[in-house]
Design a protein around this motif. Sequence first.
Motif, PDB file in Angstrom:
ATOM      1  N   THR A 114      39.695  42.602  47.236  1.00 47.04           N
ATOM      2  CA  THR A 114      40.911  42.107  47.877  1.00 47.04           C
ATOM      3  C   THR A 114      41.179  40.668  47.464  1.00 47.04           C
ATOM      4  OG1 THR A 114      41.951  41.574  50.004  1.00 47.04           O
ATOM      5  CG2 THR A 114      39.540  41.495  49.916  1.00 47.04           C
ATOM      6  N   HIS A 115      42.455  40.324  47.406  1.00 47.49           N
ATOM      7  CA  HIS A 115      42.839  38.948  47.098  1.00 47.49           C
ATOM      8  C   HIS A 115      42.755  38.058  48.339  1.00 47.49           C
ATOM      9  CE1 HIS A 115      46.491  40.559  48.901  1.00 47.49           C
ATOM     10  NE2 HIS A 115      46.840  39.317  49.157  1.00 47.49           N
ATOM     11  N   VAL A 116      42.595  38.656  49.511  1.00 45.09           N
ATOM     12  CA  VAL A 116      42.557  37.892  50.757  1.00 45.09           C
ATOM     13  C   VAL A 116      41.237  37.135  50.848  1.00 45.09           C
ATOM     14  CG1 VAL A 116      42.654  37.984  53.269  1.00 45.09           C
ATOM     15  CG2 VAL A 116      44.053  39.556  51.910  1.00 45.09           C
ATOM     16  N   LEU A 117      41.324  35.832  50.956  1.00 43.38           N
ATOM     17  CA  LEU A 117      40.126  35.010  51.019  1.00 43.38           C
ATOM     18  C   LEU A 117      39.511  35.064  52.413  1.00 43.38           C
ATOM     19  CD1 LEU A 117      41.350  31.843  49.073  1.00 43.38           C
ATOM     20  CD2 LEU A 117      39.864  33.661  48.235  1.00 43.38           C
ATOM     21  N   GLN A 118      38.194  35.083  52.462  1.00 44.12           N
ATOM     22  CA  GLN A 118      37.500  35.031  53.737  1.00 44.12           C
ATOM     23  C   GLN A 118      37.468  33.594  54.223  1.00 44.12           C
ATOM     24  OE1 GLN A 118      33.846  37.212  52.379  1.00 44.12           O
ATOM     25  NE2 GLN A 118      34.228  38.443  54.205  1.00 44.12           N
ATOM     26  N   GLU A 119      38.026  33.365  55.407  1.00 41.74           N
ATOM     27  CA  GLU A 119      38.107  32.020  55.958  1.00 41.74           C
ATOM     28  C   GLU A 119      36.851  31.681  56.748  1.00 41.74           C
ATOM     29  OE1 GLU A 119      40.318  29.937  55.227  1.00 41.74           O
ATOM     30  OE2 GLU A 119      42.027  31.097  54.500  1.00 41.74           O
ATOM     31  N   LEU A 264      52.121  26.181  44.357  1.00 40.95           N
ATOM     32  CA  LEU A 264      51.540  27.501  44.078  1.00 40.95           C
ATOM     33  C   LEU A 264      52.495  28.578  44.589  1.00 40.95           C
ATOM     34  CD1 LEU A 264      47.800  26.937  45.101  1.00 40.95           C
ATOM     35  CD2 LEU A 264      48.886  26.545  42.896  1.00 40.95           C
ATOM     36  N   ALA A 265      53.226  29.191  43.671  1.00 45.25           N
ATOM     37  CA  ALA A 265      54.268  30.135  44.083  1.00 45.25           C
ATOM     38  C   ALA A 265      53.907  31.598  43.858  1.00 45.25           C
ATOM     39  CB  ALA A 265      55.573  29.823  43.343  1.00 45.25           C
ATOM     40  N   HIS A 266      53.015  31.887  42.948  1.00 46.64           N
ATOM     41  CA  HIS A 266      52.774  33.268  42.542  1.00 46.64           C
ATOM     42  C   HIS A 266      52.029  34.070  43.605  1.00 46.64           C
ATOM     43  CE1 HIS A 266      53.025  31.716  38.141  1.00 46.64           C
ATOM     44  NE2 HIS A 266      54.214  31.935  38.657  1.00 46.64           N
ATOM     45  N   ALA A 267      52.405  35.328  43.733  1.00 37.01           N
ATOM     46  CA  ALA A 267      51.716  36.250  44.633  1.00 37.01           C
ATOM     47  C   ALA A 267      50.514  36.840  43.900  1.00 37.01           C
ATOM     48  CB  ALA A 267      52.658  37.364  45.090  1.00 37.01           C
ATOM     49  N   THR A 268      49.383  36.861  44.575  1.00 38.23           N
ATOM     50  CA  THR A 268      48.115  37.174  43.915  1.00 38.23           C
ATOM     51  C   THR A 268      47.573  38.540  44.306  1.00 38.23           C
ATOM     52  OG1 THR A 268      47.618  34.818  43.954  1.00 38.23           O
ATOM     53  CG2 THR A 268      45.783  36.299  43.508  1.00 38.23           C
ATOM     54  N   GLY A 269      47.010  39.226  43.312  1.00 40.19           N
ATOM     55  CA  GLY A 269      46.294  40.470  43.537  1.00 40.19           C
ATOM     56  C   GLY A 269      44.831  40.284  43.175  1.00 40.19           C
ATOM     57  N   ALA A 270      44.091  41.368  43.147  1.00 38.08           N
ATOM     58  CA  ALA A 270      42.652  41.287  42.835  1.00 38.08           C
ATOM     59  C   ALA A 270      42.272  42.421  41.897  1.00 38.08           C
ATOM     60  CB  ALA A 270      41.826  41.358  44.115  1.00 38.08           C
ATOM     61  N   ARG A 271      41.330  42.113  40.996  1.00 38.14           N
ATOM     62  CA  ARG A 271      40.818  43.105  40.059  1.00 38.14           C
ATOM     63  C   ARG A 271      39.291  43.026  40.023  1.00 38.14           C
ATOM     64  NH1 ARG A 271      45.298  44.414  40.560  1.00 38.14           N
ATOM     65  NH2 ARG A 271      46.907  44.875  38.985  1.00 38.14           N
ATOM     66  N   LYS A 272      38.650  44.171  40.100  1.00 43.95           N
ATOM     67  CA  LYS A 272      37.196  44.223  40.002  1.00 43.95           C
ATOM     68  C   LYS A 272      36.787  44.030  38.545  1.00 43.95           C
ATOM     69  CE  LYS A 272      33.224  47.305  40.629  1.00 43.95           C
ATOM     70  NZ  LYS A 272      32.763  48.639  41.071  1.00 43.95           N
ATOM     71  N   VAL A 273      35.969  43.011  38.298  1.00 44.46           N
ATOM     72  CA  VAL A 273      35.461  42.764  36.955  1.00 44.46           C
ATOM     73  C   VAL A 273      34.163  43.534  36.742  1.00 44.46           C
ATOM     74  CG1 VAL A 273      34.644  40.996  35.334  1.00 44.46           C
ATOM     75  CG2 VAL A 273      36.550  40.490  36.900  1.00 44.46           C
ATOM     76  N   ASN A 274      33.272  43.451  37.725  1.00 37.78           N
ATOM     77  CA  ASN A 274      32.012  44.202  37.697  1.00 37.78           C
ATOM     78  C   ASN A 274      31.482  44.282  39.131  1.00 37.78           C
ATOM     79  OD1 ASN A 274      30.691  41.684  38.185  1.00 37.78           O
ATOM     80  ND2 ASN A 274      30.713  41.275  35.984  1.00 37.78           N
ATOM     81  N   ASP A 275      30.246  44.634  39.310  1.00 40.70           N
ATOM     82  CA  ASP A 275      29.705  44.858  40.653  1.00 40.70           C
ATOM     83  C   ASP A 275      29.582  43.594  41.496  1.00 40.70           C
ATOM     84  OD1 ASP A 275      29.549  47.551  40.265  1.00 40.70           O
ATOM     85  OD2 ASP A 275      27.425  47.548  39.671  1.00 40.70           O
ATOM     86  N   TRP A 276      29.665  42.420  40.865  1.00 36.44           N
ATOM     87  CA  TRP A 276      29.516  41.186  41.636  1.00 36.44           C
ATOM     88  C   TRP A 276      30.701  40.228  41.515  1.00 36.44           C
ATOM     89  CZ3 TRP A 276      29.645  36.781  38.617  1.00 36.44           C
ATOM     90  CH2 TRP A 276      29.356  36.941  37.252  1.00 36.44           C
ATOM     91  N   LEU A 277      31.673  40.578  40.683  1.00 37.03           N
ATOM     92  CA  LEU A 277      32.731  39.621  40.345  1.00 37.03           C
ATOM     93  C   LEU A 277      34.126  40.206  40.534  1.00 37.03           C
ATOM     94  CD1 LEU A 277      33.370  36.811  39.121  1.00 37.03           C
ATOM     95  CD2 LEU A 277      33.264  37.910  36.865  1.00 37.03           C
ATOM     96  N   VAL A 278      35.013  39.396  41.139  1.00 37.11           N
ATOM     97  CA  VAL A 278      36.413  39.778  41.346  1.00 37.11           C
ATOM     98  C   VAL A 278      37.315  38.702  40.745  1.00 37.11           C
ATOM     99  CG1 VAL A 278      38.221  40.152  43.073  1.00 37.11           C
ATOM    100  CG2 VAL A 278      35.948  41.134  43.417  1.00 37.11           C
TER     101      VAL A 278
END
Length: 319
Positions: A114-119, A264-278
């Motif tokens: 997810t692109h949502v950051l944990q606060e 910072l204007a762009h809307a962000t998504g998330a992509r899985k790179v590998n088992d530990w990295l997004v």
Amino acid sequence: MKTIRLFLSTVLCVWCLFFSSINEANVSVHSDKLLASERLAAINQIAQYIDSSYVLPDVGTDVVAALKSAQNIGRFCHINSKKQFIEEIGQFLREQSKDGHLGLTFMRSDKKVTHVLQEHDEKRINNFALEQAKVLPGNIGYFKLNKFHPNEQAKQIASFGLNFLSNTSHLIIDLRQSTGGSMELVTYLVSHFIQKDIHLWDIYERDELAYRVHSHAVDREPQLLSIPLTILTAKTSISAAEFFAYTLQHLGRARIVGEQTEGLAHATGARKVNDWLVLRLPLMRPVNPITNTNWEQVGVKADKEIAKELALDWVLNTL
């Protein structure tokens, strides 16, 4: 004999704790270790995602070229830990793109991509980041929001706060500590201050128009349509906070007091790179129909520029 057995048992326990702590430390070090082959694979996957999906295709092409060139000349050969990879490659991507939304993060423990950051800061967690909704002397409304939470309940809480302040003579919305969040919540809150069906922005995915966003009907007190608005900003007000301020400013519905925001204007998504990295990857960009642009890299310019620490007092002294 009993004393000897007790002594041996105590010694054994101490040694077990000692070796356990060593093993845990070794596991921790080992889990962060990054092999050269893993580093190369991660860089190649990141490059592929940016090349195919980054919101600005030409910029994405340049970033990928710079990333591969740096890899080929050995710029990243010293990186041998995952934490170091995230910090240094993430910084490289931001420097090359000049996009603060582009970056890397560890995979969450629940493996959710997810692109949502944990606060971790309470002011962005408690009460969905609505810190204050109060009436100041002189019947001035004060509404302090520290994040635009992507949660349906956040809509209700924020709407309650705005409606509570609807009978004040002037409403101050404090976004000086506000960060990113939900575009949907931005739309919802903006809709409290304007008529429905107002064209707010166009959303583009790369070079294609994806959809248009209009204000919509919300459960609001009618006084909010005409209440004078002032929005307080800081250099660190980013993303969704900028979205909200920029939109109401260019609709002529609010004045901005404080510092020019980060941009910072762009809307962000998330992509899985590998088992530990997004990879946090900007995928969409808003275009305001009035300005035909947005605030990316330039920020939201205040109507009254003043240090953030002085902004609230300046407004209160001029009303």
